[in-house]
Write a protein that holds these residues in place. Structure first.
Motif, mmCIF file in Angstrom:
data_model
loop_
_atom_site.group_PDB
_atom_site.id
_atom_site.type_symbol
_atom_site.label_atom_id
_atom_site.label_comp_id
_atom_site.label_asym_id
_atom_site.label_seq_id
_atom_site.Cartn_x
_atom_site.Cartn_y
_atom_site.Cartn_z
ATOM 1 N N ALA A 110 0.826 -1.210 0.000
ATOM 2 C CA ALA A 110 0.000 0.000 0.000
ATOM 3 C C ALA A 110 0.859 1.259 0.000
ATOM 4 O O ALA A 110 0.471 2.289 -0.567
ATOM 5 N N ALA A 111 2.022 1.195 0.628
ATOM 6 C CA ALA A 111 2.863 2.385 0.789
ATOM 7 C C ALA A 111 3.206 3.080 -0.526
ATOM 8 O O ALA A 111 3.103 4.322 -0.610
ATOM 9 N N PRO A 112 3.607 2.367 -1.589
ATOM 10 C CA PRO A 112 3.935 3.076 -2.834
ATOM 11 C C PRO A 112 2.759 3.858 -3.416
ATOM 12 O O PRO A 112 2.944 4.967 -3.938
ATOM 13 N N LEU A 113 1.552 3.303 -3.323
ATOM 14 C CA LEU A 113 0.378 4.025 -3.835
ATOM 15 C C LEU A 113 0.101 5.260 -2.990
ATOM 16 O O LEU A 113 -0.261 6.315 -3.512
ATOM 17 N N MET A 114 0.265 5.131 -1.689
ATOM 18 C CA MET A 114 0.044 6.278 -0.809
ATOM 19 C C MET A 114 1.113 7.344 -1.027
ATOM 20 O O MET A 114 0.822 8.548 -1.027
ATOM 21 N N LYS A 115 2.362 6.913 -1.229
ATOM 22 C CA LYS A 115 3.429 7.877 -1.498
ATOM 23 C C LYS A 115 3.141 8.658 -2.774
ATOM 24 O O LYS A 115 3.351 9.883 -2.830
ATOM 25 N N ALA A 116 2.656 7.968 -3.798
ATOM 26 C CA ALA A 116 2.353 8.632 -5.065
ATOM 27 C C ALA A 116 1.267 9.684 -4.889
ATOM 28 O O ALA A 116 1.281 10.722 -5.552
ATOM 29 N N ALA A 117 0.330 9.406 -3.971
ATOM 30 C CA ALA A 117 -0.772 10.345 -3.726
ATOM 31 C C ALA A 117 -0.390 11.435 -2.736
ATOM 32 O O ALA A 117 -1.074 12.461 -2.631
ATOM 33 N N GLU A 157 8.894 6.324 9.098
ATOM 34 C CA GLU A 157 9.394 6.177 7.735
ATOM 35 C C GLU A 157 8.503 6.855 6.707
ATOM 36 O O GLU A 157 8.987 7.452 5.730
ATOM 37 N N LEU A 158 7.197 6.784 6.912
ATOM 38 C CA LEU A 158 6.250 7.257 5.891
ATOM 39 C C LEU A 158 5.691 8.641 6.175
ATOM 40 O O LEU A 158 5.098 9.258 5.286
ATOM 41 N N GLY A 159 5.902 9.145 7.385
ATOM 42 C CA GLY A 159 5.384 10.467 7.729
ATOM 43 C C GLY A 159 5.809 11.573 6.775
ATOM 44 O O GLY A 159 4.983 12.420 6.398
ATOM 45 N N PRO A 160 7.081 11.597 6.332
ATOM 46 C CA PRO A 160 7.496 12.659 5.402
ATOM 47 C C PRO A 160 6.735 12.652 4.074
ATOM 48 O O PRO A 160 6.768 13.628 3.337
ATOM 49 N N PHE A 161 6.039 11.542 3.777
ATOM 50 C CA PHE A 161 5.263 11.445 2.542
ATOM 51 C C PHE A 161 3.776 11.718 2.772
ATOM 52 O O PHE A 161 2.949 11.475 1.893
ATOM 53 N N GLY A 162 3.443 12.195 3.962
ATOM 54 C CA GLY A 162 2.053 12.512 4.262
ATOM 55 C C GLY A 162 1.229 11.313 4.675
ATOM 56 O O GLY A 162 -0.013 11.367 4.664
ATOM 57 N N ILE A 163 1.904 10.237 5.064
ATOM 58 C CA ILE A 163 1.221 8.993 5.424
ATOM 59 C C ILE A 163 1.304 8.789 6.929
ATOM 60 O O ILE A 163 2.374 8.880 7.528
ATOM 61 N N ARG A 164 0.172 8.505 7.525
ATOM 62 C CA ARG A 164 0.104 8.280 8.968
ATOM 63 C C ARG A 164 -0.046 6.793 9.255
ATOM 64 O O ARG A 164 -0.606 6.056 8.445
ATOM 65 N N ALA A 165 0.429 6.355 10.402
ATOM 66 C CA ALA A 165 0.276 4.967 10.828
ATOM 67 C C ALA A 165 -0.041 4.938 12.318
ATOM 68 O O ALA A 165 0.637 5.593 13.113
ATOM 69 N N ASN A 166 -1.081 4.213 12.665
ATOM 70 C CA ASN A 166 -1.501 4.087 14.057
ATOM 71 C C ASN A 166 -1.950 2.657 14.334
ATOM 72 O O ASN A 166 -2.356 1.934 13.420
#
Length: 248
Positions: A110-117, A157-166
């Motif tokens: 899922a991460a690559p799709l979220m990074k692209a968005a 790791e993903l926060g700089p790409f606007g992705i949150r994880a909880n």
């Protein structure tokens, strides 16, 4: 329309998440190993038969989605209820695989799709067994603790790409899966099912089990813009567990 993928989404907590995200206006995608349960999901949901540990299948489904706004890595199994010396290694591995590897695989693809968005939310279903030690539940507790480590690392790791994880940590949730745990624990400890049930309930300040919809409501919040700066958090939805193994 925003899209959510829920693993193990055909029943229990996963199905409740699907209902809640559907009501919130999301396009719902669910995977599960139970084809019959999937057939009973609402017709508007996209549902696919897949094991969360089957990387090729999960990668294909996520690619088919095209974009993904929220991932609910919800797949898990309870594993054995036994003293550590009585736990078979293959049972330990199976429990860790479904819970931990399943979340890892879904997040990986899922991460690559979220990074692209430039946005996204990953919600991992851990457990209060990932906060406290749980006697007689070694494989499950080990997996759920590891899932919290995974979540916090994803947030960094993903926060700089606007992705949150909880991570959501349910307490004892009413339903067939918990009934199995209660009966196995009762047998292991020479108690009745009701004695074990009362022990779990009295170990919370709310004196109550949790319902699947309580977990689902938290997931929808964490997947919403209202939680735009909530990341790397471990949130218990458990009626406040004071003691994970009370009076037992």
């Amino acid at each position: 329309m925003k899209r959510v993928l829920i693993t193990a989404g055909a029943s229990g907590i996963g199905c409740a998440m699907g209902d809640a995200f559907d009501a919130a206006g999301f396009e719902v995608w669910v995977t599960d190993t139970d084809r019959a349960a999937l057939d009973h999901c609402p017709a508007q949901w996209h549902h696919r038969v897949a094991n969360a540990t089957d990387e090729a299948a999960m990668a294909s489904i996520i690619a088919e989605m095209g974009h993904i706004d929220v991932l609910c890595a919800n797949a898990g199994i309870a594993g054995p209820t036994a003293l550590i010396e009585d736990v078979a290694l293959e049972d330990f591995r199976a429990c860790v695989s479904v819970n931990l590897e399943g979340a890892f695989i879904a997040a990986k693809h899922a991460a690559p799709l979220m990074k692209a968005a430039g946005r996204g939310a990953i919600i991992v279903t851990s457990s209060t067994a990932g906060i406290y030690g749980y006697p007689n539940r070694t494989p499950y507790a080990a997996a759920k603790w590891a899932m919290i480590g995974l979540t916090k690392t994803l947030a960094m790791e993903l926060g700089p790409f606007g992705i949150r994880a909880n991570a959501i940590c349910p307490g004892a949730v009413e339903g067939p899966r918990m009934e199995g745990v209660l009966n196995r624990e009762a047998a292991a400890k020479g108690m009745t099912r009701d004695q074990v049930y009362d022990g779990y309930a009295s170990g919370t300040s709310m004196r109550s089990f949790v319902e699947a919809r309580d977990i689902a409501n938290m997931a929808v919040f964490l997947g919403s813009d209202g939680a735009r700066l909530v990341s790397g958090q471990v949130i218990a939805v458990d009626g406040h567990t004071e003691n994970p193994d009370p009076k037992v």
